[in-house]
Scaffold this motif. Structure first.
Motif, PDB file in Angstrom:
ATOM      1  N   LEU A  35       0.806  -1.378   0.025  1.00 23.60           N
ATOM      2  CA  LEU A  35       0.084   0.068   0.170  1.00 23.60           C
ATOM      3  C   LEU A  35       0.957   1.221  -0.114  1.00 23.60           C
ATOM      4  CD1 LEU A  35      -2.748   1.168   0.400  1.00 23.60           C
ATOM      5  CD2 LEU A  35      -2.414   1.101   2.582  1.00 23.60           C
ATOM      6  N   TRP A  36       0.708   2.232  -0.830  1.00 23.70           N
ATOM      7  CA  TRP A  36       1.171   3.693  -1.047  1.00 23.70           C
ATOM      8  C   TRP A  36       0.390   4.591  -0.745  1.00 23.70           C
ATOM      9  CZ3 TRP A  36       1.828  -0.433  -3.966  1.00 23.70           C
ATOM     10  CH2 TRP A  36       3.183  -1.017  -4.303  1.00 23.70           C
ATOM     11  N   VAL A  37       0.721   5.831  -0.178  1.00 21.75           N
ATOM     12  CA  VAL A  37       0.154   7.111  -0.047  1.00 21.75           C
ATOM     13  C   VAL A  37       0.853   7.911  -0.795  1.00 21.75           C
ATOM     14  CG1 VAL A  37       1.125   7.646   2.100  1.00 21.75           C
ATOM     15  CG2 VAL A  37      -0.769   8.710   1.726  1.00 21.75           C
ATOM     16  N   ALA A  38       0.003   8.951  -1.649  1.00 20.55           N
ATOM     17  CA  ALA A  38       0.642   9.983  -2.300  1.00 20.55           C
ATOM     18  C   ALA A  38      -0.047  11.386  -1.856  1.00 20.55           C
ATOM     19  CB  ALA A  38       0.355   9.775  -3.908  1.00 20.55           C
ATOM     20  N   LYS A  39       0.875  12.257  -1.693  1.00 23.87           N
ATOM     21  CA  LYS A  39       0.389  13.373  -1.190  1.00 23.87           C
ATOM     22  C   LYS A  39       0.757  14.591  -2.000  1.00 23.87           C
ATOM     23  CE  LYS A  39       0.022  11.965   3.872  1.00 23.87           C
ATOM     24  NZ  LYS A  39      -1.188  12.343   4.080  1.00 23.87           N
ATOM     25  N   SER A  40      -0.276  15.599  -1.920  1.00 23.71           N
ATOM     26  CA  SER A  40       0.023  16.895  -2.637  1.00 23.71           C
ATOM     27  C   SER A  40      -0.951  18.064  -2.459  1.00 23.71           C
ATOM     28  CB  SER A  40       0.027  16.698  -4.257  1.00 23.71           C
ATOM     29  OG  SER A  40       0.341  17.930  -4.849  1.00 23.71           O
ATOM     30  N   GLY A  41      -0.522  19.180  -1.682  1.00 23.59           N
ATOM     31  CA  GLY A  41      -1.526  20.006  -1.179  1.00 23.59           C
ATOM     32  C   GLY A  41      -2.325  19.529  -0.161  1.00 23.59           C
ATOM     33  N   ASN A  42      -3.622  19.698  -0.227  1.00 29.00           N
ATOM     34  CA  ASN A  42      -4.472  18.763   0.962  1.00 29.00           C
ATOM     35  C   ASN A  42      -5.032  17.423   0.613  1.00 29.00           C
ATOM     36  OD1 ASN A  42      -4.287  21.373   2.670  1.00 29.00           O
ATOM     37  ND2 ASN A  42      -5.741  22.403   1.183  1.00 29.00           N
ATOM     38  N   ALA A  43      -4.386  17.033  -0.614  1.00 29.22           N
ATOM     39  CA  ALA A  43      -5.188  15.574  -1.041  1.00 29.22           C
ATOM     40  C   ALA A  43      -3.887  14.655  -0.568  1.00 29.22           C
ATOM     41  CB  ALA A  43      -5.125  15.738  -2.509  1.00 29.22           C
ATOM     42  N   THR A  44      -4.737  13.507  -0.362  1.00 28.27           N
ATOM     43  CA  THR A  44      -4.200  12.270   0.199  1.00 28.27           C
ATOM     44  C   THR A  44      -4.838  11.103  -0.717  1.00 28.27           C
ATOM     45  OG1 THR A  44      -3.665  13.086   2.522  1.00 28.27           O
ATOM     46  CG2 THR A  44      -3.585  10.762   1.895  1.00 28.27           C
ATOM     47  N   ILE A  45      -3.941  10.351  -1.267  1.00 23.56           N
ATOM     48  CA  ILE A  45      -4.256   9.410  -2.265  1.00 23.56           C
ATOM     49  C   ILE A  45      -3.740   7.965  -1.882  1.00 23.56           C
ATOM     50  CG2 ILE A  45      -4.499   8.477  -4.510  1.00 23.56           C
ATOM     51  CD1 ILE A  45      -4.353  11.269  -5.639  1.00 23.56           C
ATOM     52  N   TYR A  46      -4.305   7.188  -1.455  1.00 20.84           N
ATOM     53  CA  TYR A  46      -3.780   5.785  -0.969  1.00 20.84           C
ATOM     54  C   TYR A  46      -3.896   4.827  -2.538  1.00 20.84           C
ATOM     55  CZ  TYR A  46      -4.255   6.957   3.734  1.00 20.84           C
ATOM     56  OH  TYR A  46      -4.191   7.574   5.132  1.00 20.84           O
ATOM     57  N   LEU A  47      -2.788   4.144  -2.625  1.00 26.55           N
ATOM     58  CA  LEU A  47      -2.697   3.320  -3.907  1.00 26.55           C
ATOM     59  C   LEU A  47      -2.453   1.845  -3.559  1.00 26.55           C
ATOM     60  CD1 LEU A  47      -0.152   5.595  -5.684  1.00 26.55           C
ATOM     61  CD2 LEU A  47      -2.508   5.707  -6.122  1.00 26.55           C
ATOM     62  N   PHE A  48      -3.436   1.205  -3.949  1.00 30.30           N
ATOM     63  CA  PHE A  48      -3.517  -0.104  -3.438  1.00 30.30           C
ATOM     64  C   PHE A  48      -3.691  -0.997  -4.836  1.00 30.30           C
ATOM     65  CE2 PHE A  48      -6.379  -3.937  -1.840  1.00 30.30           C
ATOM     66  CZ  PHE A  48      -5.123  -4.578  -1.271  1.00 30.30           C
ATOM     67  N   GLY A  49      -2.681  -2.043  -4.893  1.00 31.30           N
ATOM     68  CA  GLY A  49      -2.824  -2.982  -6.020  1.00 31.30           C
ATOM     69  C   GLY A  49      -3.774  -3.899  -5.925  1.00 31.30           C
ATOM     70  N   THR A  50      -4.580  -4.489  -6.867  1.00 35.06           N
ATOM     71  CA  THR A  50      -5.488  -5.455  -6.734  1.00 35.06           C
ATOM     72  C   THR A  50      -5.479  -6.813  -7.614  1.00 35.06           C
ATOM     73  OG1 THR A  50      -6.970  -4.540  -8.277  1.00 35.06           O
ATOM     74  CG2 THR A  50      -7.231  -3.581  -6.194  1.00 35.06           C
ATOM     75  N   VAL A  51      -6.057  -7.557  -7.257  1.00 32.44           N
ATOM     76  CA  VAL A  51      -6.136  -8.742  -8.083  1.00 32.44           C
ATOM     77  C   VAL A  51      -7.484  -9.036  -8.348  1.00 32.44           C
ATOM     78  CG1 VAL A  51      -3.925 -10.014  -7.516  1.00 32.44           C
ATOM     79  CG2 VAL A  51      -5.999 -10.724  -6.093  1.00 32.44           C
ATOM     80  N   HIS A  52      -8.134  -9.510  -9.843  1.00 32.76           N
ATOM     81  CA  HIS A  52      -9.434  -9.396 -10.089  1.00 32.76           C
ATOM     82  C   HIS A  52      -9.977 -10.908  -9.802  1.00 32.76           C
ATOM     83  CE1 HIS A  52      -8.962  -5.293 -11.275  1.00 32.76           C
ATOM     84  NE2 HIS A  52      -8.284  -5.632 -12.351  1.00 32.76           N
ATOM     85  N   LEU A  53      -8.983 -11.954  -9.568  1.00 30.36           N
ATOM     86  CA  LEU A  53      -9.742 -13.282  -9.148  1.00 30.36           C
ATOM     87  C   LEU A  53      -9.015 -13.632  -7.843  1.00 30.36           C
ATOM     88  CD1 LEU A  53      -9.244 -13.352 -12.576  1.00 30.36           C
ATOM     89  CD2 LEU A  53     -10.322 -15.375 -12.148  1.00 30.36           C
ATOM     90  N   LEU A  54      -9.747 -14.291  -6.904  1.00 33.62           N
ATOM     91  CA  LEU A  54      -9.301 -14.717  -5.413  1.00 33.62           C
ATOM     92  C   LEU A  54      -9.783 -15.966  -5.449  1.00 33.62           C
ATOM     93  CD1 LEU A  54      -9.217 -11.633  -3.265  1.00 33.62           C
ATOM     94  CD2 LEU A  54      -6.991 -12.824  -3.895  1.00 33.62           C
ATOM     95  N   LYS A  55      -9.248 -16.651  -4.367  1.00 35.89           N
ATOM     96  CA  LYS A  55      -9.882 -17.853  -3.807  1.00 35.89           C
ATOM     97  C   LYS A  55     -10.763 -17.560  -2.799  1.00 35.89           C
ATOM     98  CE  LYS A  55      -6.415 -21.350  -5.486  1.00 35.89           C
ATOM     99  NZ  LYS A  55      -5.514 -22.337  -5.300  1.00 35.89           N
TER     100      LYS A  55
END
Length: 297
Positions: A35-55
């Motif tokens: 998980l990553w967090v990107a910040k600029s100004g008053n914005a906070t964006i969490y970046l999460f990589g997904t998988v589209h199929l799971l058990k």
């Protein structure tokens, strides 16, 4: 296998990691996807990589992911129409079907035999493929071994996050449309599209084992291992162009759209296929170029 064909098949096998939202080995107690967090100004964006199929027994909900999601006012997914579910039949006919040119007429006798065998193994009548374009037939056949191994698109991380957002009455935004994603394959040159199918017929059964490896690295948050598994060591120029189309160009466009959030502020949770968060052309790198400070949590 020619280099371009090999890259396309790899792209198909890792569709569950985000090269196409149409479409893993789970079971460690210490699961903690990156998980990553990107910040600029008053914005906070969490970046999460997904998988589209799971058990079904996949447990990926680390505490930091839940905290980030709960603190976010908006969920961003790859598709702007993710909440609708299913595929638009009109788009499917426009980009995925070609009944005037039956699929069998585009194949050699040996390839037709392989198609019949693959269809039978997937439990699908071979006639069901006749109206499909090669790229769509390849996706259907490539996904079948993964589902047979227990991977379920209904358990995909994006689907689960979408359900969570509905419960929390959290707005859901999208970075692309279904039509855009379908055209990534539908606009391939005809011979390349056909190669996608023929190489899937030759190697599609290997997909589930490779997804086990990819999903294991994803679940452990081992970005280096994930990047190594995704990387093509001997890419030809044409392969690099395809990667640029499927990953780099999309990441750049997404960064431009997300970059506008710096003005608006707020906290946002962005969940995209894990492949988009690896390599030199990652979404994080493009956000950094737009002035965001990106940190892995």
């Amino acid at each position: 296998m020619d280099s371009l064909g090999g890259y396309i098949v790899q792209a198909l096998r890792r569709a569950a990691l985000g090269l196409l939202a149409f479409l893993p080995f789970i079971g460690t107690a210490a699961a903690e996807p990156a998980l990553w967090v990107a910040k600029s100004g008053n914005a906070t964006i969490y970046l999460f990589g997904t998988v589209h199929l799971l058990k079904p027994d996949a447990d990926w909900r680390a505490a930091k992911i839940k905290t980030a999601f709960d603190s976010s006012s908006t969920l961003w997914l790859e598709l702007d129409d993710a909440a609708k579910g299913g595929l638009d039949e009109k788009l499917l006919w426009k980009y995925g079907k070609d009944p005037a040119h039956p699929l069998s007429t585009k194949l050699t006798p040996a390839e037709r035999q392989k198609l019949r065998a693959a269809a039978a193994k997937a439990g699908i009548p071979p006639v069901a493929f006749e109206s499909l374009r090669p790229w769509l037939a390849a996706l259907q056949l490539g996904k079948a071994p993964m589902m047979a191994a227990g991977y379920n698109p209904e358990m995909g991380v994006d689907r689960q996050l979408l359900a969570d957002a509905k419960v929390a009455d959290k707005p859901v935004m999208g970075l692309e449309t279904t039509e855009q994603q379908m055209r990534f394959f539908a606009d391939l040159p005809p011979q390349v599209e056909l190669t996608l199918l023929t190489q899937t017929l030759d190697h599609g059964a290997e997909g589930a084992a490779q997804l086990d490896q990819l999903a294991g690295a994803w679940l452990a948050g081992d970005v280096d291992a994930l990047n190594t598994l995704l990387k093509q060591e001997d890419m030809a120029v044409s392969d690099r162009r395809l990667r640029k189309l499927l990953l780099g160009d999309r990441n750049k466009a997404w960064a431009e759209r997300l970059g506008s959030l710096a003005k608006d502020g707020g906290t946002h949770f962005v969940a995209v296929g894990a492949a988009h968060l690896t390599g030199a052309d990652s979404l994080q790198n493009f956000l950094q170029q737009r002035g965001f400070k990106v940190t892995r949590l």
